[in-house]
Design an enzyme around this catalytic site. Structure first.
Site, mmCIF file in Angstrom:
data_model
loop_
_atom_site.group_PDB
_atom_site.id
_atom_site.type_symbol
_atom_site.label_atom_id
_atom_site.label_comp_id
_atom_site.label_asym_id
_atom_site.label_seq_id
_atom_site.Cartn_x
_atom_site.Cartn_y
_atom_site.Cartn_z
ATOM 1 N N GLU A 102 26.831 -10.935 63.852
ATOM 2 C CA GLU A 102 26.499 -9.744 62.859
ATOM 3 C C GLU A 102 25.229 -8.990 63.518
ATOM 4 O O GLU A 102 24.733 -9.520 64.409
ATOM 5 C CB GLU A 102 26.063 -10.221 61.725
ATOM 6 C CG GLU A 102 25.592 -9.322 60.698
ATOM 7 C CD GLU A 102 26.761 -8.092 60.244
ATOM 8 O OE1 GLU A 102 27.268 -7.404 61.225
ATOM 9 O OE2 GLU A 102 27.114 -7.939 59.069
ATOM 10 N N ASP A 103 25.426 -7.781 63.440
ATOM 11 C CA ASP A 103 24.290 -6.881 64.282
ATOM 12 C C ASP A 103 23.200 -7.170 63.528
ATOM 13 O O ASP A 103 21.872 -7.250 63.968
ATOM 14 C CB ASP A 103 24.655 -5.362 63.971
ATOM 15 C CG ASP A 103 25.202 -4.854 62.891
ATOM 16 O OD1 ASP A 103 25.232 -5.483 61.725
ATOM 17 O OD2 ASP A 103 25.459 -3.596 62.586
ATOM 18 N N ASP A 106 20.065 -7.585 56.527
ATOM 19 C CA ASP A 106 18.990 -6.698 55.960
ATOM 20 C C ASP A 106 18.938 -7.458 54.612
ATOM 21 O O ASP A 106 18.011 -8.624 54.439
ATOM 22 C CB ASP A 106 19.766 -5.434 55.838
ATOM 23 C CG ASP A 106 18.769 -4.421 55.003
ATOM 24 O OD1 ASP A 106 17.653 -4.797 54.710
ATOM 25 O OD2 ASP A 106 19.320 -3.279 55.068
ATOM 26 N N ILE A 156 17.212 1.521 61.579
ATOM 27 C CA ILE A 156 17.643 1.654 63.245
ATOM 28 C C ILE A 156 18.996 2.190 63.481
ATOM 29 O O ILE A 156 19.795 2.028 62.746
ATOM 30 C CB ILE A 156 17.194 0.525 63.774
ATOM 31 C CG1 ILE A 156 18.063 -0.689 63.414
ATOM 32 C CG2 ILE A 156 15.569 0.204 63.749
ATOM 33 C CD1 ILE A 156 17.878 -2.013 64.229
ATOM 34 N N ASP A 162 24.982 2.634 63.511
ATOM 35 C CA ASP A 162 25.138 3.894 63.359
ATOM 36 C C ASP A 162 24.322 4.686 62.606
ATOM 37 O O ASP A 162 23.743 3.767 61.361
ATOM 38 C CB ASP A 162 26.419 4.227 63.026
ATOM 39 C CG ASP A 162 26.671 3.710 61.612
ATOM 40 O OD1 ASP A 162 26.564 2.862 61.248
ATOM 41 O OD2 ASP A 162 27.359 4.600 60.903
ATOM 42 N N ARG A 168 26.328 4.827 67.916
ATOM 43 C CA ARG A 168 26.719 3.437 68.167
ATOM 44 C C ARG A 168 26.692 3.221 69.545
ATOM 45 O O ARG A 168 26.303 2.125 70.136
ATOM 46 C CB ARG A 168 28.086 3.088 67.628
ATOM 47 C CG ARG A 168 28.086 3.120 66.260
ATOM 48 C CD ARG A 168 29.278 2.377 65.685
ATOM 49 N NE ARG A 168 29.936 2.721 64.196
ATOM 50 C CZ ARG A 168 29.218 1.954 63.303
ATOM 51 N NH1 ARG A 168 28.678 0.965 63.450
ATOM 52 N NH2 ARG A 168 29.585 2.515 62.016
HETATM 53 P P1 5GP Z 1 22.832 -6.062 54.197
HETATM 54 O O1 5GP Z 1 24.247 -6.446 53.590
HETATM 55 O O2 5GP Z 1 22.478 -7.349 54.867
HETATM 56 O O3 5GP Z 1 21.882 -5.218 53.187
HETATM 57 O O4 5GP Z 1 23.294 -5.197 55.384
HETATM 58 C C1 5GP Z 1 23.892 -5.414 56.309
HETATM 59 C C2 5GP Z 1 24.699 -4.253 56.723
HETATM 60 O O5 5GP Z 1 24.133 -3.079 56.641
HETATM 61 C C3 5GP Z 1 24.592 -4.556 58.359
HETATM 62 O O6 5GP Z 1 26.025 -5.162 58.695
HETATM 63 C C4 5GP Z 1 24.448 -2.879 59.023
HETATM 64 O O7 5GP Z 1 25.854 -2.595 59.255
HETATM 65 C C5 5GP Z 1 23.787 -2.288 57.986
HETATM 66 N N1 5GP Z 1 22.478 -2.296 58.060
HETATM 67 C C6 5GP Z 1 21.392 -2.677 57.714
HETATM 68 N N2 5GP Z 1 20.380 -2.246 58.065
HETATM 69 C C7 5GP Z 1 20.729 -1.389 59.006
HETATM 70 C C8 5GP Z 1 19.826 -0.448 59.878
HETATM 71 O O8 5GP Z 1 18.623 -0.656 59.936
HETATM 72 N N3 5GP Z 1 20.432 0.634 60.555
HETATM 73 C C9 5GP Z 1 21.953 0.509 60.405
HETATM 74 N N4 5GP Z 1 22.412 1.456 61.309
HETATM 75 N N5 5GP Z 1 22.678 -0.338 59.747
HETATM 76 C C10 5GP Z 1 21.996 -1.112 58.825
HETATM 77 MG MG MG Z 2 27.354 -4.861 60.120
#
Ligand code: 5GP
Ligand code: MG
Length: 179
Positions: A102-103, A106, A156, A162, A168
């Site tokens: 995973e990138d 969050d 970010i 993105d 990206r």
């Molecule tokens: P979560 O479900 O953990 O809140 O979010 C995960 C997904 O939200 C990540 O896979 C990513 O695609 C997106 N995401 C979370 N933080 C960021 C950020 O700072 N920048 C971007 N571009 N995408 C984010």
């Molecule tokens: Mg992602």
């Protein structure tokens, strides 16, 4: 500091390509120790993780398979509670060691969704590898096994990530500049 404008927002460089390479190498080194001879399957979460997965897998030196799922949870610059599966699991993963690539983790909601999906597929073992982790935002109890870098709670872009579909392709990470 180098800046880019994407649509209505300005971003400034916060993590260099060299720092990213070091973080990816660190994750690869640990994986090479841990999953050697386990016939692992790496599951790349599209779209954001494509660049990390590409660089990471070039550094993985144990025989492995690579597959993809596509999920979406973000709208603009904030996460949404509802995670959509756009392309689901296509392989039979029963009994496999799966490393989710995973990138960024969050809030952790997206990963929770993926873990449930893999449990349903009756995998033997799930390991989570994320390039970025936002500890201030994470609200879940599962363990994130491999973290490239912990970062502050800023939005970010770059290196796969993105803003509204753009950014990206940037080879380094940019953080949102708040006026
Ligand atoms: P979560 O479900 O953990 O809140 O979010 C995960 C997904 O939200 C990540 O896979 C990513 O695609 C997106 N995401 C979370 N933080 C960021 C950020 O700072 N920048 C971007 N571009 N995408 C984010
Ligand atoms: Mg992602």
């Amino acid at each position: 500091m180098e800046k880019v404008t994407i649509k209505d927002k300005t971003f400034a460089v916060s993590i260099s390509a060299e720092e990213l390479n070091d973080a990816v190498q660190k994750v690869a080194d640990r994986l090479n120790e841990d999953v050697r001879d386990k016939n692992p399957l790496f599951l790349c979460i599209l779209n954001g993780a494509f660049m990390f997965a590409s660089d990471l897998l070039k550094k993985v030196n144990t025989p492995c398979e690579i597959s993809f799922v596509k999920l979406a949870s973000y709208e603009g610059t904030s996460t949404t509670e509802n995670v959509k599966t756009l392309v689901g699991l296509s392989d039979n993963l029963k009994g496999r060691t799966v490393i989710v690539v995973e990138d960024i983790v969050d809030t952790g909601i997206t990963m929770e969704h993926i873990i449930a999906m893999l449990e349903e597929a009756e995998v033997a073992e799930i390991k989570i590898a994320t390039l970025f982790f936002k500890p201030e935002s994470f609200r879940r109890s599962y363990k994130v096994d491999y973290i490239g870098m912990s970062i502050p709670n800023d939005f970010i872009v770059g290196y796969g990530l993105d803003y509204d579909g753009f950014g990206r392709n940037l080879p380094q990470i940019y953080s949102l500049v708040t006026e």
